[in-house]
Design a protein around this motif. Structure first.
Motif, PDB file in Angstrom:
ATOM      1  N   GLN A  32       0.845  -1.200   0.000  1.00 55.69           N
ATOM      2  CA  GLN A  32       0.000   0.000   0.000  1.00 55.69           C
ATOM      3  C   GLN A  32       0.879   1.249   0.000  1.00 55.69           C
ATOM      4  O   GLN A  32       1.542   1.522   1.000  1.00 55.69           O
ATOM      5  CB  GLN A  32      -0.900   0.000   1.238  1.00 55.69           C
ATOM      6  N   VAL A  33       0.933   1.967  -1.077  1.00 51.93           N
ATOM      7  CA  VAL A  33       1.770   3.172  -1.112  1.00 51.93           C
ATOM      8  C   VAL A  33       0.967   4.358  -1.623  1.00 51.93           C
ATOM      9  O   VAL A  33      -0.048   4.197  -2.299  1.00 51.93           O
ATOM     10  CB  VAL A  33       3.014   3.005  -2.020  1.00 51.93           C
ATOM     11  N   GLN A  34       1.453   5.547  -1.294  1.00 51.97           N
ATOM     12  CA  GLN A  34       0.802   6.762  -1.749  1.00 51.97           C
ATOM     13  C   GLN A  34       1.749   7.541  -2.646  1.00 51.97           C
ATOM     14  O   GLN A  34       2.874   7.849  -2.259  1.00 51.97           O
ATOM     15  CB  GLN A  34       0.393   7.610  -0.568  1.00 51.97           C
ATOM     16  N   LEU A  35       1.292   7.854  -3.845  1.00 53.56           N
ATOM     17  CA  LEU A  35       2.099   8.639  -4.780  1.00 53.56           C
ATOM     18  C   LEU A  35       1.552  10.063  -4.833  1.00 53.56           C
ATOM     19  O   LEU A  35       0.355  10.280  -4.710  1.00 53.56           O
ATOM     20  CB  LEU A  35       2.025   8.029  -6.178  1.00 53.56           C
ATOM     21  N   GLN A  55      -5.698   2.161 -10.941  1.00 52.39           N
ATOM     22  CA  GLN A  55      -5.958   1.427  -9.701  1.00 52.39           C
ATOM     23  C   GLN A  55      -6.711   0.129  -9.953  1.00 52.39           C
ATOM     24  O   GLN A  55      -6.756  -0.750  -9.094  1.00 52.39           O
ATOM     25  CB  GLN A  55      -6.728   2.322  -8.717  1.00 52.39           C
ATOM     26  N   GLY A  60      -1.485  -1.164 -10.037  1.00 54.05           N
ATOM     27  CA  GLY A  60      -2.020   0.015  -9.350  1.00 54.05           C
ATOM     28  C   GLY A  60      -2.954  -0.322  -8.207  1.00 54.05           C
ATOM     29  O   GLY A  60      -3.491   0.575  -7.561  1.00 54.05           O
ATOM     30  N   ASN A  62      -2.697  -1.326  -5.150  1.00 48.82           N
ATOM     31  CA  ASN A  62      -2.463  -0.833  -3.794  1.00 48.82           C
ATOM     32  C   ASN A  62      -1.893   0.581  -3.769  1.00 48.82           C
ATOM     33  O   ASN A  62      -1.267   0.988  -2.806  1.00 48.82           O
ATOM     34  CB  ASN A  62      -1.524  -1.773  -3.052  1.00 48.82           C
ATOM     35  N   VAL A  63      -2.084   1.310  -4.868  1.00 47.75           N
ATOM     36  CA  VAL A  63      -1.511   2.655  -4.946  1.00 47.75           C
ATOM     37  C   VAL A  63      -2.613   3.704  -4.789  1.00 47.75           C
ATOM     38  O   VAL A  63      -3.619   3.665  -5.491  1.00 47.75           O
ATOM     39  CB  VAL A  63      -0.786   2.862  -6.295  1.00 47.75           C
ATOM     40  N   HIS A 253       8.736   6.131  -3.749  1.00 46.43           N
ATOM     41  CA  HIS A 253       8.246   4.868  -4.302  1.00 46.43           C
ATOM     42  C   HIS A 253       8.515   4.826  -5.801  1.00 46.43           C
ATOM     43  O   HIS A 253       7.583   4.842  -6.615  1.00 46.43           O
ATOM     44  CB  HIS A 253       6.746   4.712  -4.043  1.00 46.43           C
ATOM     45  N   GLU A 256       6.573   2.136  -8.078  1.00 43.53           N
ATOM     46  CA  GLU A 256       5.161   2.397  -8.330  1.00 43.53           C
ATOM     47  C   GLU A 256       5.015   3.610  -9.244  1.00 43.53           C
ATOM     48  O   GLU A 256       4.163   3.644 -10.139  1.00 43.53           O
ATOM     49  CB  GLU A 256       4.411   2.632  -7.020  1.00 43.53           C
TER      50      GLU A 256
END
Lengths: 333, 272
Positions: A32-35, A55, A60, A62-63, A253, A256
């Protein structure tokens, strides 16, 4: 008693929240990452849809994204000043170059197949509905009594596309520099207002000022999609607008972010851009067609942005500085 | 416990409170105002005084600065007269809807100034329902500045006018002074300090304005481009030092105005 009950409830909810949070971070180990996407304002609608589509893909899944949209130059300077960004998208190359100089974007950002450009467009001549003054060519814009709206190239980075489009068209792609400069002088004599941004120019035009407005094809399409009363013509000779995108060097990240960048070049993402008025940069996007101007040229044909910026847009001594000065002097007389 | 100790303890508390308050005020003022302003001035000197001079005397910067200062001066004078008249009407006259008008005065303060620009453009632009197209001209710039700075003089004169001792006027009248004489000799001297400080505020605020003028001015270099938009242009062309230079000039002019008016007021109050 009641207080005790309240306290217990609060404690319980905190515990529940904490448990949820814990669950969230568990799945974070699953990717789970945030861009952070920092982009210029016009493609906002397209990016919202593309992110949804991204997504839905395995890469995508878990982004999540934080998104920031604003004037291209402002966004670029914000990132330069420290705004966190994983992916940056601008309306013109110098805004990217600024970050390359600062070491925030890799030197080789533009060496790929698409030279770092994610969408294309062209400069068009937009007019009032039905084109009452029949303005279709660059020469029509310099006729006496015609009012043309375009922003000030010193306050609006985007306005530089308009200037270079007119210049390139009338100078035969820069071969006859004098003809191009003469044209800019004649054109700007017909510009009654030079708003500070392209968006404000559109506001000026829709509020009733001017007969024509120099605009990007995607903006004209966007305006028509939103029921604004305007028509537009793609001139035979005009400039290809190219919008750069890149992953930053300090992205937390990178994998991603690169996956997202790759996704932007899929036909699926390019179709979304096309639906929003942009010309796709990859072949094979179904169901969209844009007119091909016979004498299309690029900024590279005119020497590239670094050369053009010094030659045309230096506030102290450049083609546009002279155009504005002559204009000011003639008005003051 | 005697009354005496209570009083002295209260006085003590007040003194300690003052020191604390002063410290907090100075710290806050420094962090929010003084240090950032000093940073702008420093920035403008980054490439030396010659560069600074170059930056503020390029033809377009110079044109923008003189337009801004000139328009602000015009606006200040109009505000001085009209602001005083409005304050007078609000304090001395009775008419239906007075409370509404009194509230309306503050509206330009409450609105985002870009909204002011939009409103003015709708009313005095190319599609003006009044047939009055002032947009994209210097008159439009002045109009926008008038709108934004209207409350300053009104709101500084109004309280002074309210507290003015009407007995003095009655005394003057009973001694045979005409209305004009009363106004000139009795009322005006009391109002002048407030009028001037309101005018100074309006003047400095005009110089700083961007939101409302950016739409209605049209940003034509040498003609309708005001300094704040010119500064924006300098930033957009990656010249932050030039932008800081023009900002510094505005800062100095505003500061000098405020100091001059303060001196004028002191001189006036000493004479009166």
């Amino acid at each position: 008693m009641r207080r005790l009950l309240a306290t217990t409830t609060v404690m319980a909810s905190i515990a529940t929240l904490a448990a949820c949070g814990g669950g969230g971070s568990d799945s974070a180990s699953g990717g789970q990452v945030q861009l952070s996407l920092v982009a210029y304002s016009t493609p906002q609608a397209a990016y919202e849809k593309i992110i949804q589509a991204f997504q839905a893909t395995p890469e995508g899944k878990n982004v999540t994204f934080t998104k920031s949209f604003g004037a291209s130059g402002d966004q670029s300077r914000a990132v330069e000043a420290g705004l966190k960004a994983d992916i940056v998208a601008f309306s013109l190359e110098p805004d990217m170059t600024r970050l390359v100089k600062k070491g925030l974007v890799a030197e080789d950002w533009s060496t790929g197949e698409n030279k770092g450009m994610i969408t294309d467009s062209v400069v068009v001549i937009a007019t009032r509905k039905g084109n009452p003054k029949n303005l279709k060519t660059w020469d029509d814009l310099t006729k006496p009594g015609v009012e043309v709206i375009t922003p000030n190239p010193f306050t609006s980075g985007g306005a530089r596309w308009n200037v270079m489009a007119g210049y390139g068209a009338k100078s035969n792609k820069g071969a006859d520099k004098q003809a191009g400069v003469d044209y800019l002088n004649a054109l700007f004599a017909n510009v009654p207002v030079q708003d500070d941004s392209a968006r404000k120019s559109l506001q000026t035009f829709t509020s009733g000022k001017g007969d024509a407005i120099l605009a990007y094809e995607n903006e004209a399409i966007f305006a028509q999609q939103n029921n604004q009363q305007l028509d537009y013509t793609v001139p035979d000779s005009t400039i290809l607008i190219e919008n750069p995108v890149a992953v930053t060097k300090n992205s937390a990240h990178p994998n991603e972010a690169k996956a997202f960048l790759k996704f932007l070049y899929t036909t699926e993402a390019q179709k979304i851009f096309a639906d929003n008025g942009y010309r796709p940069v990859v072949k094979g996007v179904q169901g969209v067609s844009f007119p091909a101007p016979p004498a299309l040229f690029t900024i590279a044909d005119l020497g590239g942005w670094p050369k053009v910026t010094t030659e045309f847009f230096d506030p102290k001594g450049s083609v546009m500085a002279d155009v504005e000065r002559k204009l000011g002097v003639s008005i003051e007389k | 416990m005697s009354t005496q100790t209570v009083v002295s303890r209260a006085a003590l508390g007040q003194k300690r409170g003052t020191a604390l308050g002063l410290g907090a005020a100075v710290l806050y003022l420094s962090l929010i105002v003084l240090i950032p302003l000093a940073a702008v001035v420093l920035r403008s000197q980054e490439r030396g005084i010659a560069y600074f001079w170059d930056a503020v005397t390029t033809p377009d910067a110079w044109a923008a600065l003189s337009l801004t200062i000139g328009a602000s001066a015009v606006v200040a004078v109009i505000n001085l007269v009209m602001g005083t008249v409005i304050a007078w009407v609000l304090v001395r006259d009775r008419f239906p809807g007075k409370a509404v008008v009194d509230t309306l005065i503050d509206l330009p303060f409450a609105l985002p100034t870009i909204v002011a620009g939009l409103v003015l453009l709708a009313l005095y632009g190319p599609k003006s329902p009044l047939g009055l197209d002032l947009a994209y001209s210097r008159a439009g710039v002045v109009l926008a500045l008038l709108f934004v700075t209207l409350p300053f003089v009104v709101r500084t004169v109004q309280p002074v006018l309210l507290e003015l001792d009407r007995d003095m006027e009655q005394a003057a009248a009973s001694l045979g002074a005409s209305t004009a004489q009363i106004f000139r000799r009795v009322i005006l001297p009391n109002l002048v300090p407030a009028m001037l400080s309101g005018t100074a505020l309006a003047f400095s605020r005009s110089m700083a304005e961007i939101g409302s003028v950016v739409l209605i001015s049209g940003n034509l270099p040498f003609k309708t481009q005001v300094a704040s938009v010119q500064i924006f242009g300098q930033i957009e062309t990656d010249n932050p030092v030039g932008a800081a230079a023009v900002s510094t000039v505005l800062l100095v002019v505003a500061l000098v105005t405020l100091v001059l008016l303060d001196l004028l007021q002191r001189w006036g109050s000493r004479r009166g």
